[in-house]
Design an enzyme around this catalytic site. Structure first.
Site, PDB file in Angstrom:
ATOM      1  N   CYS A   2      -0.554 -13.873  -0.535  1.00  0.00           N
ATOM      2  CA  CYS A   2       0.559 -14.685  -0.053  1.00  0.00           C
ATOM      3  C   CYS A   2       1.870 -14.272  -0.727  1.00  0.00           C
ATOM      4  O   CYS A   2       1.862 -13.778  -1.851  1.00  0.00           O
ATOM      5  CB  CYS A   2       0.299 -16.146  -0.366  1.00  0.00           C
ATOM      6  SG  CYS A   2      -1.294 -16.714   0.237  1.00  0.00           S
ATOM      7  N   ARG A  27       2.970  -9.317   2.727  1.00  0.00           N
ATOM      8  CA  ARG A  27       1.946  -9.836   1.822  1.00  0.00           C
ATOM      9  C   ARG A  27       1.045 -10.852   2.489  1.00  0.00           C
ATOM     10  O   ARG A  27       0.042 -11.274   1.911  1.00  0.00           O
ATOM     11  CB  ARG A  27       2.602 -10.480   0.605  1.00  0.00           C
ATOM     12  CG  ARG A  27       3.368  -9.498  -0.231  1.00  0.00           C
ATOM     13  CD  ARG A  27       3.823 -10.159  -1.490  1.00  0.00           C
ATOM     14  NE  ARG A  27       2.712 -10.405  -2.377  1.00  0.00           N
ATOM     15  CZ  ARG A  27       2.474  -9.745  -3.489  1.00  0.00           C
ATOM     16  NH1 ARG A  27       3.264  -8.785  -3.847  1.00  0.00           N
ATOM     17  NH2 ARG A  27       1.449 -10.048  -4.243  1.00  0.00           N
ATOM     18  N   TRP A  75      -1.567 -15.855   3.517  1.00  0.00           N
ATOM     19  CA  TRP A  75      -2.752 -15.087   3.891  1.00  0.00           C
ATOM     20  C   TRP A  75      -3.902 -16.038   3.576  1.00  0.00           C
ATOM     21  O   TRP A  75      -4.217 -16.294   2.412  1.00  0.00           O
ATOM     22  CB  TRP A  75      -2.855 -13.801   3.089  1.00  0.00           C
ATOM     23  CG  TRP A  75      -3.969 -12.908   3.528  1.00  0.00           C
ATOM     24  CD1 TRP A  75      -3.927 -11.986   4.524  1.00  0.00           C
ATOM     25  CD2 TRP A  75      -5.300 -12.846   2.992  1.00  0.00           C
ATOM     26  NE1 TRP A  75      -5.149 -11.356   4.650  1.00  0.00           N
ATOM     27  CE2 TRP A  75      -6.010 -11.871   3.712  1.00  0.00           C
ATOM     28  CE3 TRP A  75      -5.957 -13.537   1.971  1.00  0.00           C
ATOM     29  CZ2 TRP A  75      -7.340 -11.552   3.453  1.00  0.00           C
ATOM     30  CZ3 TRP A  75      -7.288 -13.229   1.712  1.00  0.00           C
ATOM     31  CH2 TRP A  75      -7.959 -12.235   2.455  1.00  0.00           C
ATOM     32  N   ASN A  99      -0.284 -18.776  -4.526  1.00  0.00           N
ATOM     33  CA  ASN A  99      -0.913 -17.498  -4.179  1.00  0.00           C
ATOM     34  C   ASN A  99      -2.142 -17.381  -5.070  1.00  0.00           C
ATOM     35  O   ASN A  99      -1.999 -17.273  -6.285  1.00  0.00           O
ATOM     36  CB  ASN A  99       0.062 -16.343  -4.459  1.00  0.00           C
ATOM     37  CG  ASN A  99      -0.619 -14.988  -4.336  1.00  0.00           C
ATOM     38  OD1 ASN A  99      -1.594 -14.836  -3.598  1.00  0.00           O
ATOM     39  ND2 ASN A  99      -0.117 -14.006  -5.071  1.00  0.00           N
ATOM     40  N   GLY A 100      -3.330 -17.454  -4.473  1.00  0.00           N
ATOM     41  CA  GLY A 100      -4.547 -17.358  -5.280  1.00  0.00           C
ATOM     42  C   GLY A 100      -5.598 -18.344  -4.811  1.00  0.00           C
ATOM     43  O   GLY A 100      -5.506 -18.874  -3.702  1.00  0.00           O
ATOM     44  N   GLU A 481     -10.629   8.263   4.106  1.00  0.00           N
ATOM     45  CA  GLU A 481      -9.289   7.670   4.167  1.00  0.00           C
ATOM     46  C   GLU A 481      -8.760   7.681   5.612  1.00  0.00           C
ATOM     47  O   GLU A 481      -8.136   6.720   6.059  1.00  0.00           O
ATOM     48  CB  GLU A 481      -8.349   8.425   3.205  1.00  0.00           C
ATOM     49  CG  GLU A 481      -6.868   8.130   3.335  1.00  0.00           C
ATOM     50  CD  GLU A 481      -6.468   6.687   3.099  1.00  0.00           C
ATOM     51  OE1 GLU A 481      -7.303   5.872   2.675  1.00  0.00           O
ATOM     52  OE2 GLU A 481      -5.308   6.361   3.389  1.00  0.00           O
ATOM     53  N   LYS A 485      -7.621   4.342   7.681  1.00  0.00           N
ATOM     54  CA  LYS A 485      -6.286   4.195   8.274  1.00  0.00           C
ATOM     55  C   LYS A 485      -6.398   3.806   9.739  1.00  0.00           C
ATOM     56  O   LYS A 485      -5.724   2.905  10.211  1.00  0.00           O
ATOM     57  CB  LYS A 485      -5.555   5.532   8.133  1.00  0.00           C
ATOM     58  CG  LYS A 485      -4.129   5.509   7.810  1.00  0.00           C
ATOM     59  CD  LYS A 485      -3.747   5.191   6.395  1.00  0.00           C
ATOM     60  CE  LYS A 485      -4.410   4.033   5.765  1.00  0.00           C
ATOM     61  NZ  LYS A 485      -4.279   3.877   4.362  1.00  0.00           N
ATOM     62  N   GLU A 488      -7.784   0.164  10.253  1.00  0.00           N
ATOM     63  CA  GLU A 488      -6.944  -0.965   9.850  1.00  0.00           C
ATOM     64  C   GLU A 488      -5.724  -1.163  10.736  1.00  0.00           C
ATOM     65  O   GLU A 488      -5.292  -2.300  10.926  1.00  0.00           O
ATOM     66  CB  GLU A 488      -6.573  -0.949   8.368  1.00  0.00           C
ATOM     67  CG  GLU A 488      -5.757   0.199   7.855  1.00  0.00           C
ATOM     68  CD  GLU A 488      -5.486   0.082   6.340  1.00  0.00           C
ATOM     69  OE1 GLU A 488      -5.156   1.102   5.747  1.00  0.00           O
ATOM     70  OE2 GLU A 488      -5.583  -1.018   5.770  1.00  0.00           O
ATOM     71  N   HIS A 504     -28.328  12.782   9.575  1.00  0.00           N
ATOM     72  CA  HIS A 504     -29.307  11.911   8.922  1.00  0.00           C
ATOM     73  C   HIS A 504     -29.249  10.484   9.464  1.00  0.00           C
ATOM     74  O   HIS A 504     -29.718   9.554   8.812  1.00  0.00           O
ATOM     75  CB  HIS A 504     -29.097  11.926   7.406  1.00  0.00           C
ATOM     76  CG  HIS A 504     -29.339  13.274   6.805  1.00  0.00           C
ATOM     77  ND1 HIS A 504     -30.605  13.797   6.658  1.00  0.00           N
ATOM     78  CD2 HIS A 504     -28.472  14.222   6.363  1.00  0.00           C
ATOM     79  CE1 HIS A 504     -30.508  15.013   6.122  1.00  0.00           C
ATOM     80  NE2 HIS A 504     -29.227  15.295   5.950  1.00  0.00           N
ATOM     81  N   LYS A 603      -0.754  -6.723   2.142  1.00  0.00           N
ATOM     82  CA  LYS A 603      -0.458  -5.509   1.402  1.00  0.00           C
ATOM     83  C   LYS A 603      -1.134  -5.474   0.039  1.00  0.00           C
ATOM     84  O   LYS A 603      -1.650  -4.459  -0.387  1.00  0.00           O
ATOM     85  CB  LYS A 603       1.063  -5.390   1.235  1.00  0.00           C
ATOM     86  CG  LYS A 603       1.526  -4.146   0.496  1.00  0.00           C
ATOM     87  CD  LYS A 603       1.328  -2.907   1.336  1.00  0.00           C
ATOM     88  CE  LYS A 603       1.707  -1.636   0.616  1.00  0.00           C
ATOM     89  NZ  LYS A 603       1.091  -0.455   1.256  1.00  0.00           N
TER      90      LYS A 603
HETATM   91  O1  M6R Z   1      -2.240  -1.998  -4.303  1.00  0.00           O
HETATM   92  P1  M6R Z   1      -3.526  -1.230  -4.348  1.00  0.00           P
HETATM   93  O2  M6R Z   1      -3.338   0.224  -4.239  1.00  0.00           O
HETATM   94  O3  M6R Z   1      -4.360  -1.586  -5.548  1.00  0.00           O
HETATM   95  O4  M6R Z   1      -4.315  -1.705  -3.075  1.00  0.00           O
HETATM   96  C1  M6R Z   1      -5.630  -1.285  -2.835  1.00  0.00           C
HETATM   97  C2  M6R Z   1      -6.050  -1.580  -1.427  1.00  0.00           C
HETATM   98  O5  M6R Z   1      -5.994  -2.952  -1.171  1.00  0.00           O
HETATM   99  C3  M6R Z   1      -5.181  -0.841  -0.395  1.00  0.00           C
HETATM  100  O6  M6R Z   1      -5.231   0.535  -0.596  1.00  0.00           O
HETATM  101  C4  M6R Z   1      -5.671  -1.158   1.043  1.00  0.00           C
HETATM  102  O7  M6R Z   1      -6.922  -0.596   1.254  1.00  0.00           O
HETATM  103  C5  M6R Z   1      -4.656  -0.657   2.076  1.00  0.00           C
HETATM  104  N1  M6R Z   1      -4.590  -1.570   3.169  1.00  0.00           N
HETATM  105  C6  M6R Z   1      -5.006   0.682   2.610  1.00  0.00           C
HETATM  106  O8  M6R Z   1      -4.164   1.117   3.607  1.00  0.00           O
END
Ligand code: M6R
Length: 608
Positions: A2, A27, A75, A99-100, A481, A485, A488, A504, A603
């Protein structure tokens, strides 16, 4: 997770807070709300499910003026996404944003209900509000009520609480990010979950430690005061630093999305990284890590940072001949890993606020390992908690899908490995790495200039059913990765596999609606090509990211992205990854998703 903003000062607080929330929408964007004291000295609350724009529409054209306001972008954790569960939660005169997570909220809620408190929402935040209000009703001051209520809750959280009677804002945190700031000439103070909300608004930042009670009020000459929980004033448990972030760095400019802008920033950032570490302010930091001689390295990180960690593992094992393990921080922290004092704990994070990564660092610190971060946000919790830090220098990253941070994390890891191996003791050593970084930056530039090709391929494949990203050796991490990407931001099923693993099991899923994004570097070429034949034989759609001029591979593929791998060696995965970033971006664009704020994501993941 949040986003929180609070403001006290002569400027209109409602406007300042809304402006801050706009910057923090990355966020969390399930709902948004503000509460403030209006010109009749009444507490007013506005909150709305959905994006921040819904709240702005709710506020309408009427100009609300206030000198004290708090706001939130949510969030959701406890309670579905709706207006009632949106923050702030209020019971006159108190209003709270969080936030938490309050882990013992159910027990506390039961107790408060037993005492006759009527809850309106399903959130854990309202439990904290109820604790404050009932404590104040028993005769305690606002400060005492916040302090004692905070001491009753378990879990990691940051709270910002507005007292509608006095206009005072109190803020406190445990294991969650919180920053406040002041602007001397404008005599205003802000508090937020993210320094980004404060860019251009304050000139000094304060990062409080856990359990420091922060009071922000215009009633005193000092706009911000720090207290211990028992009320002892002049608490010095905070880090203070000049605000350096500028607003220009956080604008989209000519780009349609922050993600695209951030992809295009990569060539410049790659070049600037060696300048910073070889001739700039970073020299001393890179020199400081040269003396590290660990027996093993344990990397803990999440998401994209974890995949960057896999690239860093390759560098450390190859250059330093030290065993290096990479784990998801969320697993590492609960697994009781075998850690020895001579090992190095390496934590990679863009935000420096990811709860699991912070917990992994804490675990290593307890076991007396040297802890080192590769982190983007200077002053973040990870940055403050580690014994040493190497900044990845990616600049502000707004797109929820991380792009430039991945590249910078991996490259900073390459510099770490080089420094530990003594590669930068001589100018030739530095030059050879700087030249390689510069070549990478050139190749990324050339690739970005061919964006049209990648866009065309995305247009042809975006409606397919599923996507497998495959790669061998050093390309495996970027296959993972690439898949992350795509899923998401485009909301399609995508998985990353080691090329040789497909047969496999996963190969059972291959048909003419399944796309294989195959990364084929010059290394292990024949073997990877054989794997592609297996896909082809099962009518899978093949998009190859392969060496330029390879006619055989080109013929075998449905679509071909020709890449110039020459001279890049261990940096080649970072080059290929940019093609994957663009492919994900344009696939999402054709699908019409919200690229910078994909559904269900935030984020920075500050809860477990
Ligand atoms: O702020 P951080 O790099 O620690 O965040 C880690 C992950 O939450 C972050 O990389 C997340 O997977 C992103 N959405 C990837 O695009």
């Amino acid at each position: 997770m949040c986003g929180i903003v609070g403001h006290v000062g002569p400027k209109n607080s409602v406007e300042v807070v809304i402006e801050g929330l706009k910057r923090l929408e990355y966020r969390g964007y399930d709902s948004a709300g503000v509460s403030f004291i209006n010109q009749k000295d009444e507490l007013e609350v506005f909150k709305k499910e959905g994006k921040l724009q819904n709240l702005i529409d709710l506020l309408g054209t009427k100009k609300y003026i206030s000198r004290s306001c708090i706001g939130h972008t949510r969030w959701a954790t406890h309670g579905e996404v709706n207006d009632v569960n949106s923050h702030p939660h209020s019971a006159n005169p108190i209003s709270v944003v969080q936030n938490g997570i309050i882990e013992n909220f159910a027990t506390l809620k039961q107790e408060l209900e037993g005492g006759g408190y009527k809850f309106e929402s399903q959130t854990d935040t309202e439990v904290f509000l109820a604790l404050i209000v009932t404590t104040m009703n028993s005769g305690k001051t606002f400060f005492e009520a916040v302090s004692s209520s905070f001491q009753r809750i378990d879990g990691n959280s940051a709270f910002v609480i507005l007292n509608g009677d006095s206009g005072e804002i109190l803020a406190i945190k445990r294991g969650a990010p919180l920053v406040c700031g002041t602007h001397d000439t404008h005599s205003q103070a802000l508090v937020s979950s993210d320094p980004y909300a404060l860019a251009g608004v304050v000139d000094r930042l304060y990062f409080p430690e856990d359990n420091v009670l922060i009071s922000i009020s215009g009633a005193n000459k000092e706009l911000i005061r720090f207290y211990e929980l028992d009320g002892t004033p002049d608490c010095k448990r905070y880090l203070s630093k000049k605000q350096e972030m500028t607003l220009e760095t956080s604008e989209k400019g000519k780009y349609e999305h922050f993600m695209l802008k951030e992809i295009y920033e990569q060539p410049g950032l790659v070049r600037a990284l060696t300048q910073y570490y070889f001739t700039g302010d970073g020299v001393k930091h890179l020199e400081a890590v040269a003396s590290l001689k660990p027996e093993r390295v344990h990397v803990a990180a999440c998401g994209t940072a974890h995949y960057a960690g896999m690239v860093v593992k390759d560098y450390i094992e190859r250059i330093n001949a030290i065993p290096c393990e990479v784990e998801f921080a969320s697993e590492f922290r609960y697994r009781d890993p075998l850690l020895a004092k001579k090992d190095l704990g390496l934590f990679i994070s863009q935000s420096g606020e990811t709860a699991d990564t912070l917990a992994a660092q804490e675990l290593c610190q307890k076991k007396q390992l040297h802890t080192l971060s590769l982190v983007n946000v200077e002053g973040s919790t990870l940055f403050r908690n580690c014994d040493s830090n190497l900044l990845i220098r990616a600049g502000v990253e707004i797109g929820v899908a991380s792009t430039k941070a991945f590249t910078q994390m991996a490259l900073t890891g390459r510099l770490l490995a080089g420094s530990m191996a003594g590669q930068f003791k001589t100018d030739e050593g530095k030059k050879s790495v700087a030249d390689k970084f510069s070549l990478l930056s050139e190749r990324i530039d050339q690739l970005l200039a061919r964006v049209g090709e990648i866009k065309d391929i995305a247009e042809r494949i975006y409606q397919r059913n599923g996507f497998f990203f495959t790669g061998r050796g050093q390309y495996f991490s970027v296959a993972l990765e690439g898949a992350l990407k795509l899923k998401e931001i485009a909301y399609v099923h995508a998985e990353g596999y080691a090329s040789g693993e497909l047969k496999h099991g996963p190969i059972a899923l291959i048909d003419d609606d399944m796309v294989n994004i195959a990364i084929v570097g010059p290394e292990l070429y024949e073997k990877t090509v054989s794997n592609l034949q297996e896909i082809k034989a099962r009518r899978g759609v093949i998009v190859t990211l392969g060496p330029a001029g390879d006619k055989i591979l080109e013929e075998m593929s449905d679509y071909y992205i020709a890449l110039d791998f020459s001279g890049l060696e261990e940096l080649a995965p970072l080059y290929v990854n940019v093609a994957n970033q663009l492919l994900a971006y344009y696939t999402a664009k054709f699908k019409g998703t919200d690229i910078d704020k994909p559904r269900n994501l935030a984020k920075s993941v500050t809860v477990e």
